[in-house]
Design an enzyme around this catalytic site. Structure first.
Site, PDB file in Angstrom:
ATOM      1  N   PRO A   1      -1.226   4.400 -76.870  1.00 27.61           N
ATOM      2  CA  PRO A   1      -0.724   3.012 -76.698  1.00 27.61           C
ATOM      3  C   PRO A   1       0.188   2.879 -75.697  1.00 27.61           C
ATOM      4  O   PRO A   1       1.014   3.895 -75.480  1.00 27.61           O
ATOM      5  CB  PRO A   1      -0.196   2.743 -78.132  1.00 27.61           C
ATOM      6  N   ASN A   2       0.083   1.774 -74.672  1.00 31.09           N
ATOM      7  CA  ASN A   2       1.167   1.361 -73.694  1.00 31.09           C
ATOM      8  C   ASN A   2       0.874   2.202 -72.467  1.00 31.09           C
ATOM      9  O   ASN A   2       1.435   2.062 -71.473  1.00 31.09           O
ATOM     10  CB  ASN A   2       2.391   1.428 -74.256  1.00 31.09           C
TER      11      ASN A   2
ATOM     12  N   ARG B   1       5.327   0.027 -66.222  1.00 31.62           N
ATOM     13  CA  ARG B   1       6.298   0.228 -67.692  1.00 31.62           C
ATOM     14  C   ARG B   1       7.341   1.144 -67.400  1.00 31.62           C
ATOM     15  O   ARG B   1       7.104   2.355 -66.850  1.00 31.62           O
ATOM     16  CB  ARG B   1       5.167   0.630 -68.824  1.00 31.62           C
TER      17      ARG B   1
ATOM     18  N   TYR C   1       8.743   6.761 -66.806  1.00 30.76           N
ATOM     19  CA  TYR C   1       7.427   7.101 -66.570  1.00 30.76           C
ATOM     20  C   TYR C   1       6.854   6.920 -65.005  1.00 30.76           C
ATOM     21  O   TYR C   1       5.813   7.450 -64.874  1.00 30.76           O
ATOM     22  CB  TYR C   1       6.543   6.023 -67.525  1.00 30.76           C
TER      23      TYR C   1
ATOM     24  N   ALA D   1       3.225   6.825 -78.629  1.00 31.50           N
ATOM     25  CA  ALA D   1       4.259   6.606 -79.834  1.00 31.50           C
ATOM     26  C   ALA D   1       3.373   7.319 -81.092  1.00 31.50           C
ATOM     27  O   ALA D   1       3.970   7.657 -82.054  1.00 31.50           O
ATOM     28  CB  ALA D   1       4.695   5.455 -79.932  1.00 31.50           C
TER      29      ALA D   1
ATOM     30  N   GLU E   1      -1.549  18.694 -76.379  1.00 31.34           N
ATOM     31  CA  GLU E   1      -0.670  17.595 -76.321  1.00 31.34           C
ATOM     32  C   GLU E   1       0.110  17.488 -75.187  1.00 31.34           C
ATOM     33  O   GLU E   1       0.629  18.406 -74.807  1.00 31.34           O
ATOM     34  CB  GLU E   1       0.278  17.581 -77.770  1.00 31.34           C
TER      35      GLU E   1
ATOM     36  N   HIS F   1       2.997  15.074 -72.855  1.00 27.07           N
ATOM     37  CA  HIS F   1       3.789  13.813 -72.752  1.00 27.07           C
ATOM     38  C   HIS F   1       4.365  13.775 -71.148  1.00 27.07           C
ATOM     39  O   HIS F   1       4.799  15.062 -70.565  1.00 27.07           O
ATOM     40  CB  HIS F   1       5.045  13.790 -73.568  1.00 27.07           C
TER      41      HIS F   1
HETATM   42  C1  DQA Z   1       4.957   9.451 -74.246  1.00 29.44           C
HETATM   43  C2  DQA Z   1       6.394   9.560 -75.068  1.00 29.44           C
HETATM   44  C3  DQA Z   1       6.237   8.860 -76.306  1.00 29.44           C
HETATM   45  O1  DQA Z   1       7.674   8.916 -77.170  1.00 29.44           O
HETATM   46  C4  DQA Z   1       6.321   7.373 -75.871  1.00 29.44           C
HETATM   47  O2  DQA Z   1       5.957   6.516 -77.169  1.00 29.44           O
HETATM   48  C5  DQA Z   1       5.186   7.176 -74.871  1.00 29.44           C
HETATM   49  C6  DQA Z   1       4.946   8.055 -73.989  1.00 29.44           C
HETATM   50  C7  DQA Z   1       5.308  10.283 -72.969  1.00 29.44           C
HETATM   51  O3  DQA Z   1       4.302  10.466 -72.217  1.00 29.44           O
HETATM   52  O4  DQA Z   1       6.319  10.614 -72.431  1.00 29.44           O
HETATM   53  O5  DQA Z   1       4.487   6.238 -75.059  1.00 29.44           O
HETATM   54  O6  DQA Z   1       4.072  10.116 -74.967  1.00 29.44           O
END
Ligand code: DQA
Length: 141
Positions: free
Chosen positions: A9-10, A17, A22, A74, A95, A97
């Site tokens: 999401p997002n 954003r 980011y 998230a 995983e 981020h």
């Molecule tokens: C994220 C970190 C998450 O906490 C956040 O909700 C995101 C992006 C990251 O890529 O840093 O949407 O996964």
């Protein structure tokens, strides 16, 4: 070697954003660079804001691909259902981020997914995806 990148999401709003966290590059631009860097890899991309669709994609590729790079956004911090999906497939999941979640709010310090993943990469900006792909290339040899 087939690698699936899944963004949650997002993450469709990357480049737009919260740029201070980011960055200002859209994911498609970054993906094209990654694909041209590794022409021998098939790197497919999927993004969804919907938890169940992310699970469906994990099921779809999770027995046939060599690796999955997952930024569940998230949902990382909340989703038992995505954690169960990762546990139920055979393809290794990394995983990822973009931000260093451990430098941020406390609720981002917990991952429901990490224990079912091969490893976690966080905090290197979009380069986190490259590092994840490379980790799968090494282990896939
Ligand atoms: C994220 C970190 C998450 O906490 C956040 O909700 C995101 C992006 C990251 O890529 O840093 O949407 O996964």
């Amino acid at each position: 070697m087939n690698i699936q990148i899944i963004n949650g999401p997002n993450l469709n709003l990357l480049g737009v954003r919260e740029q201070s966290i980011y960055g200002n590059t859209g994911f498609e631009t970054y993906l094209a660079e990654l694909q041209s860097r590794y022409p021998n890899l098939t790197i497919n991309y999927y993004q969804s804001n919907v938890e169940g669709e992310i699970i469906n994609k994990l099921h779809e590729v999770g027995f046939i691909y060599h690796g999955i790079v997952l930024n569940a956004g998230a949902y990382t911090h909340t989703s038992v259902a995505i954690a169960d999906a990762i546990a139920g497939i055979t393809t290794p999941v990394v995983e990822v981020h973009i931000s260093n979640v451990y430098k941020r709010e406390e609720f981002r310090h917990q991952s429901m997914l990490a224990r079912n993943c091969k490893g976690v990469i966080a905090g290197f900006g979009l380069d986190s995806y490259r590092l994840a792909v490379e980790s799968l290339m090494v282990s896939g040899e």
